[in-house]
Design a protein around this motif. Structure first.
Motif, PDB file in Angstrom:
ATOM      1  N   THR A   5       0.835  -1.195   0.000  1.00 25.13           N
ATOM      2  CA  THR A   5       0.000   0.000   0.000  1.00 25.13           C
ATOM      3  C   THR A   5       0.873   1.249   0.000  1.00 25.13           C
ATOM      4  OG1 THR A   5      -0.111   0.130   2.406  1.00 25.13           O
ATOM      5  CG2 THR A   5      -1.772  -1.232   1.304  1.00 25.13           C
ATOM      6  N   GLU A   6       0.243   2.383  -0.217  1.00 23.69           N
ATOM      7  CA  GLU A   6       0.972   3.658  -0.213  1.00 23.69           C
ATOM      8  C   GLU A   6       1.546   3.951   1.178  1.00 23.69           C
ATOM      9  OE1 GLU A   6       1.753   5.640  -2.815  1.00 23.69           O
ATOM     10  OE2 GLU A   6       0.906   4.014  -4.008  1.00 23.69           O
ATOM     11  N   TRP A   7       0.814   3.626   2.226  1.00 23.41           N
ATOM     12  CA  TRP A   7       1.296   3.869   3.586  1.00 23.41           C
ATOM     13  C   TRP A   7       2.534   3.023   3.879  1.00 23.41           C
ATOM     14  CZ3 TRP A   7       0.063   7.984   6.077  1.00 23.41           C
ATOM     15  CH2 TRP A   7      -1.175   8.586   5.864  1.00 23.41           C
ATOM     16  N   GLN A   8       2.566   1.798   3.378  1.00 20.89           N
ATOM     17  CA  GLN A   8       3.735   0.942   3.569  1.00 20.89           C
ATOM     18  C   GLN A   8       4.937   1.481   2.805  1.00 20.89           C
ATOM     19  OE1 GLN A   8       2.041  -2.779   2.343  1.00 20.89           O
ATOM     20  NE2 GLN A   8       1.627  -3.425   4.460  1.00 20.89           N
ATOM     21  N   LYS A   9       4.710   2.027   1.624  1.00 23.16           N
ATOM     22  CA  LYS A   9       5.806   2.640   0.864  1.00 23.16           C
ATOM     23  C   LYS A   9       6.373   3.840   1.616  1.00 23.16           C
ATOM     24  CE  LYS A   9       4.034   1.386  -3.693  1.00 23.16           C
ATOM     25  NZ  LYS A   9       3.456   1.914  -4.939  1.00 23.16           N
TER      26      LYS A   9
END
Length: 110
Positions: A5-9
């Motif tokens: 996900t974007e948050w993990q990136k």
């Protein structure tokens, strides 16, 4: 495939930046030129402190601790007025004044 996900990136990116800056700080800490430049006017205190450590390791703990204490006070002599000035003004800081007042009321021995 594992979906990221974007948050993990963002988390991986900020973690990478954090690790990079920690390692960069450690490398700069051990730079001999920076160490010599920072301690040039504190050689007496550094010598007494490290000499006290050596004396403690040579099994003279009392003398070594006295030398370390003298070296510590020589090294941080310029910081003590700042620290005591902050402690004198700590009652004016809103959060700390409430904390001190709360701790004052709980000092009973009963």
């Amino acid at each position: 495939m594992i979906s990221v996900t974007e948050w993990q990136k963002i988390g991986v990116g900020t973690t990478g930046f954090g690790i990079f800056f920690i390692l960069f700080g450690v490398f700069l800490y051990f730079d001999s030129v920076l160490l010599a430049f920072g301690n040039r006017h504190k050689l007496k205190g550094t010598g007494f402190f490290l000499g006290g450590v050596v004396i403690v390791l040579l099994r003279w703990p009392l003398l070594g601790m006295f030398l370390e204490t003298y070296g510590f006070f020589n090294l941080f002599r310029g910081f003590f007025p700042v620290a005591f000035g902050f402690l004198g003004n700590a009652f004016n800081i809103p959060f700390l004044s409430a904390l001190f007042q709360g701790l004052q009321g709980t000092s009973s021995m009963v």
